[in-house]
Write a protein that holds these residues in place. Structure first.
Motif, PDB file in Angstrom:
ATOM      1  N   UNK A   1       7.075   2.993   5.125  1.00 30.93           N
ATOM      2  CA  UNK A   1       6.320   4.278   5.602  1.00 30.93           C
ATOM      3  C   UNK A   1       5.248   4.451   5.965  1.00 30.93           C
ATOM      4  N   UNK A   2       4.091   3.757   5.888  1.00 34.77           N
ATOM      5  CA  UNK A   2       2.866   3.397   6.209  1.00 34.77           C
ATOM      6  C   UNK A   2       2.504   2.386   7.277  1.00 34.77           C
ATOM      7  N   UNK A   3       1.166   2.255   8.270  1.00 33.65           N
ATOM      8  CA  UNK A   3       0.637   1.525   8.119  1.00 33.65           C
ATOM      9  C   UNK A   3       0.234   0.339   7.535  1.00 33.65           C
ATOM     10  N   UNK A   4      -0.409  -0.952   7.800  1.00 33.44           N
ATOM     11  CA  UNK A   4      -0.596  -1.668   7.472  1.00 33.44           C
ATOM     12  C   UNK A   4      -2.088  -1.377   6.239  1.00 33.44           C
ATOM     13  N   UNK A   5      -2.484  -0.790   6.665  1.00 28.72           N
ATOM     14  CA  UNK A   5      -3.995  -0.455   7.017  1.00 28.72           C
ATOM     15  C   UNK A   5      -4.115   0.650   5.674  1.00 28.72           C
ATOM     16  N   UNK A   6      -2.894   2.327   5.488  1.00 29.15           N
ATOM     17  CA  UNK A   6      -3.131   2.681   4.969  1.00 29.15           C
ATOM     18  C   UNK A   6      -1.989   2.043   3.401  1.00 29.15           C
ATOM     19  N   UNK A   7      -0.984   1.105   3.718  1.00 27.27           N
ATOM     20  CA  UNK A   7      -0.838   0.775   2.503  1.00 27.27           C
ATOM     21  C   UNK A   7      -2.062   0.002   1.058  1.00 27.27           C
ATOM     22  N   UNK A   8      -2.136  -1.024   2.534  1.00 27.70           N
ATOM     23  CA  UNK A   8      -3.635  -1.462   1.697  1.00 27.70           C
ATOM     24  C   UNK A   8      -4.454  -0.810   0.561  1.00 27.70           C
ATOM     25  N   UNK A   9      -5.056   0.590   1.154  1.00 27.49           N
ATOM     26  CA  UNK A   9      -6.059   1.212   0.665  1.00 27.49           C
ATOM     27  C   UNK A   9      -4.974   1.170  -0.706  1.00 27.49           C
ATOM     28  N   UNK A  10      -3.699   2.026  -0.528  1.00 29.61           N
ATOM     29  CA  UNK A  10      -3.028   2.385  -1.961  1.00 29.61           C
ATOM     30  C   UNK A  10      -3.077   1.190  -2.796  1.00 29.61           C
ATOM     31  N   UNK A  11      -2.384  -0.203  -1.970  1.00 27.24           N
ATOM     32  CA  UNK A  11      -2.501  -1.349  -3.044  1.00 27.24           C
ATOM     33  C   UNK A  11      -3.946  -1.487  -3.491  1.00 27.24           C
ATOM     34  N   UNK A  12      -4.912  -1.572  -2.846  1.00 24.94           N
ATOM     35  CA  UNK A  12      -5.897  -1.750  -3.902  1.00 24.94           C
ATOM     36  C   UNK A  12      -6.629  -0.764  -4.773  1.00 24.94           C
ATOM     37  N   UNK A  13      -5.461   0.537  -4.839  1.00 21.66           N
ATOM     38  CA  UNK A  13      -5.900   1.652  -6.346  1.00 21.66           C
ATOM     39  C   UNK A  13      -5.375   1.081  -6.552  1.00 21.66           C
ATOM     40  N   UNK A  14      -3.869   0.362  -6.301  1.00 24.13           N
ATOM     41  CA  UNK A  14      -3.493   0.014  -7.692  1.00 24.13           C
ATOM     42  C   UNK A  14      -3.334  -1.488  -8.685  1.00 24.13           C
ATOM     43  N   UNK A  15      -4.634  -2.363  -7.128  1.00 22.67           N
ATOM     44  CA  UNK A  15      -5.222  -3.191  -8.265  1.00 22.67           C
ATOM     45  C   UNK A  15      -6.253  -3.648  -9.241  1.00 22.67           C
ATOM     46  N   UNK A  16      -6.963  -2.085  -8.927  1.00 23.17           N
ATOM     47  CA  UNK A  16      -8.689  -1.657  -9.373  1.00 23.17           C
ATOM     48  C   UNK A  16      -7.768  -1.355 -10.766  1.00 23.17           C
ATOM     49  N   UNK A  17      -6.487  -0.537 -10.590  1.00 19.85           N
ATOM     50  CA  UNK A  17      -5.936   0.767 -11.322  1.00 19.85           C
ATOM     51  C   UNK A  17      -6.179  -1.057 -12.762  1.00 19.85           C
ATOM     52  N   UNK A  18      -5.402  -2.183 -12.601  1.00 17.92           N
ATOM     53  CA  UNK A  18      -4.884  -2.787 -13.178  1.00 17.92           C
ATOM     54  C   UNK A  18      -5.985  -3.421 -13.792  1.00 17.92           C
ATOM     55  N   UNK A  19      -6.931  -3.935 -12.819  1.00 17.61           N
ATOM     56  CA  UNK A  19      -7.834  -4.865 -13.100  1.00 17.61           C
ATOM     57  C   UNK A  19      -8.783  -4.135 -14.727  1.00 17.61           C
ATOM     58  N   UNK A  20      -9.127  -2.187 -14.731  1.00 13.67           N
ATOM     59  CA  UNK A  20      -9.489  -1.750 -15.843  1.00 13.67           C
ATOM     60  C   UNK A  20      -9.107  -1.301 -16.657  1.00 13.67           C
ATOM     61  N   UNK A  21      -7.342  -1.329 -16.219  1.00 21.40           N
ATOM     62  CA  UNK A  21      -6.946  -0.995 -17.812  1.00 21.40           C
ATOM     63  C   UNK A  21      -5.860  -2.020 -18.361  1.00 21.40           C
ATOM     64  N   UNK A  22      -5.570  -2.417 -17.754  1.00 20.52           N
ATOM     65  CA  UNK A  22      -4.902  -3.858 -18.604  1.00 20.52           C
ATOM     66  C   UNK A  22      -5.142  -5.231 -18.375  1.00 20.52           C
ATOM     67  N   UNK A  23      -5.548  -6.256 -17.065  1.00 13.35           N
ATOM     68  CA  UNK A  23      -5.879  -7.196 -17.575  1.00 13.35           C
ATOM     69  C   UNK A  23      -7.248  -7.301 -16.451  1.00 13.35           C
ATOM     70  N   UNK A  24      -8.155  -7.753 -16.245  1.00 10.90           N
ATOM     71  CA  UNK A  24      -9.338  -8.106 -15.524  1.00 10.90           C
ATOM     72  C   UNK A  24      -9.612  -9.165 -14.735  1.00 10.90           C
ATOM     73  N   UNK A  25      -8.216 -10.179 -14.900  1.00  7.18           N
ATOM     74  CA  UNK A  25      -8.085 -11.108 -13.952  1.00  7.18           C
ATOM     75  C   UNK A  25      -6.955 -10.986 -12.330  1.00  7.18           C
ATOM     76  N   UNK A  26      -7.289 -10.808 -11.334  1.00  2.00           N
ATOM     77  CA  UNK A  26      -6.030 -10.873 -10.270  1.00  2.00           C
ATOM     78  C   UNK A  26      -5.434 -11.290 -10.644  1.00  2.00           C
TER      79      UNK A  26
END
Length: 442
Positions: free
Chosen positions: A132-157
């Motif tokens: 549904x999204x352009x690759x750049x917009x999708x990448x911005x959302x996945x960056x948020x997801x990755x940061x949520x994971x690093x801060x609240x689940x596991x700091x190792x990506x």
């Protein structure tokens, strides 16, 4: 229908007239997330209040957005909720977050968003969000997801599978839920009248391109709204240490010991060819579902339109009323009745039979089992799911305790949207039934 049972402790359930399972505008259960198959907090509260005093642990094997587990927790009862859909598991976990952490949500939101800024360029190639999204917009959302994971689940990506939802705390799940709401808002142009479907064949030129600032603004709004809901849970969850276990799991293969559950409150999937995976595909995309995993997850669902079951896999002995229904469907004169639709209904019925058998295994002797089911139609043939469940349960030694029927308003009956059903019947009435069963006595 009311049947006698030897266990007098179920008398309150037998005579109970609960409120309707349907969610209404003032019911908070729909505020967390608009999960189609959810039922009302007030209904589950009525059931929980009528359970025998011996009930200490409640199971929902189709936990969905987690109303059963949330209400059980609020009433100081241990609960276990399983769902095969990872997106539903995240929503359910978020709903049991204690209100005493509400004060930290804003600061965590700022930290996650600010540290994500300009980080999208380093993210891997975007996945299913590019539907549904352009690759750049999708990448911005996945960056948020990755940061949520690093801060609240596991700091190792590290590389992780979608099964990581089992590792999420309620706090981490809340932030994923905020991201779910963010993406749903962005994708609203592709969601029509039927909330169980979303357009997928989007030409590249028509895909959306929200920028990073807009995505982060929506994320902040979503987290603000969720913070209010968490704060409102005060006086319900405070000083409550009852265990609540929510995880991925199949209703036909529950990771529980035999005779370990005191009661069941649940709503099985509707027999209406709703594709729950496609309905939650944006959320699953956020969680990292890969395109090659999509069909495998769809095949695992009871009532999936993909029909993985072999045509020759019959129902076990018994269940005569259910078999008669299947024969009527197979004998219908319309196209594909004896092929596709016969296999679809058989797949659903067999999955439901196996699930009831598993529920019987994990529940204690004479445990109360409360199921909310909705009927449907195949052409003009009434698919009375309450009758089917009762038929299967009796064949496994269960006893019927009570049944109450509720009319379903038209907006909840999405069979009426399909114009191909109209030549077979003028109206598409629907009934939601609350079945109270007693587990096998031996």
């Amino acid at each position: 229908m009311v049947a006698t049972t030897p266990d007098a402790s179920l008398d309150r359930l037998r005579h109970l007239r609960p409120s309707s399972p349907k969610r209404v505008s003032h019911d908070r259960s729909g505020d967390w997330y608009g999960y189609y198959a959810g039922y009302a907090d007030t209904f589950v509260t009525d059931i929980v209040s009528a359970l025998p005093a011996r009930v200490k642990t409640i199971l929902d094997p189709w936990n969905g957005s987690g109303t059963t587990t949330a209400v059980s927790t609020a009433h100081s009862l241990a609960s276990k909720g399983f769902d095969i859909n990872p997106a539903a598991t995240v929503i359910a976990k978020a709903r049991i977050l204690r209100s005493d952490v509400a004060g930290s949500i804003g600061a965590l939101t700022n930290e996650i968003a600010s540290s994500t800024k300009r980080a999208a360029d380093s993210t891997p190639t975007p996945g299913l969000l590019t539907t549904w999204l352009t690759p750049k917009s999708a990448a911005n959302i996945y960056a948020l997801e990755r940061r949520i994971y690093q801060v609240l689940v596991n700091s190792s990506d590290q590389q992780r599978s979608i099964d990581v939802v089992n590792d999420l705390s309620a706090l981490a799940a809340l932030f994923y839920l905020g991201l779910f709401r963010t993406v749903r808002t962005i994708l609203s142009p592709f969601i029509g009248t039927n909330p169980t479907w979303i357009r997928r064949n989007i030409p590249p030129a028509k895909r959306l391109r929200p920028n990073e600032d807009y995505i982060h603004w929506l994320f902040h709004l979503a987290m603000d709204d969720l913070t209010v809901l968490v704060e409102q849970s005060r006086n319900e969850y405070e000083d409550n240490n009852c265990p609540c276990d929510i995880a991925l799991g199949s209703s036909a293969d529950l990771p529980l010991d035999t005779s370990s559950i005191d009661a069941v409150i649940t709503s099985p999937p509707y027999c209406t060819r709703i594709d729950y995976v496609i309905a939650t595909l944006p959320e699953l995309a956020i969680l990292g579902l890969r395109p090659d995993e999509l069909k495998g997850l769809r095949d695992k669902m009871i009532g999936t339109p993909t029909i993985p079951l072999a045509q020759g896999d019959p129902l076990p002995p018994g269940c005569e009323k259910t078999k008669e229904l299947l024969e009527r469907i197979a004998d219908h004169s319309s196209k594909s009745s004896a092929s596709y639709y016969k296999r679809f209904f058989l797949q659903y019925m067999r999955g439901m039979y196996d699930s009831l058998l598993e529920i019987g295994r994990v529940t204690k002797k004479n445990a109360p089992v409360v199921l909310v089911v909705q009927d449907s139609y195949y052409k003009e043939i009434h698919v009375d799911l309450a009758m089917v469940i009762e038929d299967m349960a009796r064949s496994q030694g269960w006893a019927a305790v009570a049944r109450q029927d509720f009319d379903v308003v038209a907006r909840r009956n999405y069979a009426s949207i399909n114009p191909r059903s109209q030549p077979y019947r003028e109206t598409t009435p629907a009934t939601e039934s609350v079945l109270v069963m007693e587990g096998a006595s031996c």
